[in-house]
Design an enzyme around this catalytic site. Sequence first.
Site, PDB file in Angstrom:
ATOM      1  N   GLU A  43       1.053  -0.985   0.030  1.00 41.87           N
ATOM      2  CA  GLU A  43      -0.472   0.178   0.094  1.00 41.87           C
ATOM      3  C   GLU A  43       0.924   1.385   0.162  1.00 41.87           C
ATOM      4  O   GLU A  43       1.891   1.079   0.055  1.00 41.87           O
ATOM      5  CB  GLU A  43      -1.140   0.069   1.414  1.00 41.87           C
ATOM      6  CG  GLU A  43      -1.962  -1.211   0.752  1.00 41.87           C
ATOM      7  CD  GLU A  43      -2.897  -1.166   2.115  1.00 41.87           C
ATOM      8  OE1 GLU A  43      -2.295  -0.874   2.947  1.00 41.87           O
ATOM      9  OE2 GLU A  43      -3.592  -2.016   1.998  1.00 41.87           O
ATOM     10  N   GLU A  52      -2.036 -10.116  -5.970  1.00 42.67           N
ATOM     11  CA  GLU A  52      -1.905 -10.818  -7.345  1.00 42.67           C
ATOM     12  C   GLU A  52      -0.682  -9.946  -8.746  1.00 42.67           C
ATOM     13  O   GLU A  52      -0.272 -10.454  -9.161  1.00 42.67           O
ATOM     14  CB  GLU A  52      -3.444 -10.387  -7.950  1.00 42.67           C
ATOM     15  CG  GLU A  52      -4.006 -11.800  -7.259  1.00 42.67           C
ATOM     16  CD  GLU A  52      -5.654 -10.641  -6.421  1.00 42.67           C
ATOM     17  OE1 GLU A  52      -4.340 -10.197  -5.818  1.00 42.67           O
ATOM     18  OE2 GLU A  52      -6.273 -10.883  -5.730  1.00 42.67           O
TER      19      GLU A  52
HETATM   20  N1  THU Z   1      -5.687  -6.433  -2.239  1.00 45.91           N
HETATM   21  C1  THU Z   1      -4.965  -7.126  -2.610  1.00 45.91           C
HETATM   22  O1  THU Z   1      -3.945  -7.625  -2.418  1.00 45.91           O
HETATM   23  N2  THU Z   1      -6.023  -8.350  -3.712  1.00 45.91           N
HETATM   24  C2  THU Z   1      -7.534  -8.009  -4.628  1.00 45.91           C
HETATM   25  O2  THU Z   1      -8.021  -9.138  -4.780  1.00 45.91           O
HETATM   26  C3  THU Z   1      -8.058  -7.328  -3.323  1.00 45.91           C
HETATM   27  C4  THU Z   1      -7.465  -6.449  -2.862  1.00 45.91           C
HETATM   28  C5  THU Z   1      -5.871  -5.275  -1.505  1.00 45.91           C
HETATM   29  C6  THU Z   1      -5.367  -4.499  -1.921  1.00 45.91           C
HETATM   30  C7  THU Z   1      -5.653  -3.461  -0.624  1.00 45.91           C
HETATM   31  O3  THU Z   1      -3.948  -2.893  -0.910  1.00 45.91           O
HETATM   32  C8  THU Z   1      -6.049  -4.614   0.690  1.00 45.91           C
HETATM   33  O4  THU Z   1      -6.051  -5.943  -0.012  1.00 45.91           O
HETATM   34  C9  THU Z   1      -7.370  -3.563   0.561  1.00 45.91           C
HETATM   35  O5  THU Z   1      -7.848  -3.222  -0.451  1.00 45.91           O
END
Ligand code: THU
Length: 138
Positions: free
Chosen positions: A48, A59
């Site tokens: 993030e 992913e």
């Molecule tokens: N996130 C993922 O890494 N993969 C997904 O398919 C859905 C969401 C992460 C993005 C963000 O850092 C956190 O989950 C909350 O949305």
Amino acid sequence: MLPSPETASLLRAAELASRSAYAPYSRLHVGAAVRSASGAVYAGCNVENAAFPLGACAEANAIGAAVLAEGAGLRIAEVAISAREAEGRAVTIPPCGGCRQRIGEFGPHATVHFATEDGGVRTTTLNALLPESFQLQP
Ligand code: THU
């Protein structure tokens, strides 16, 4: 039904990757692992950023590692996703819409597994998750 040993090891790779997540804002730690047609496994975690839209999904980062290793010929056979809250509770994370499109670029017929909050696994396909997906003919 219990996952095959290969799928169980892909899920373990995703779970291990989730432990490296940098997710101070959502506190959702996500790991993903992709198995290419060659049999190799590539993992990634979400990263993030204080400027929220700059954050990257697990992913996307796993696919980036796979492309780095295998190039444009990458074919994704299988994907596993595992997620936990910062406090450790397992969370069910089906891949977000953008990541479905990312997986489809290299694995239109990929099998997709995601760990569920009750300790189980849900197995589906990219076709089922993203029917009639956008394609741009090069
Ligand atoms: N996130 C993922 O890494 N993969 C997904 O398919 C859905 C969401 C992460 C993005 C963000 O850092 C956190 O989950 C909350 O949305």
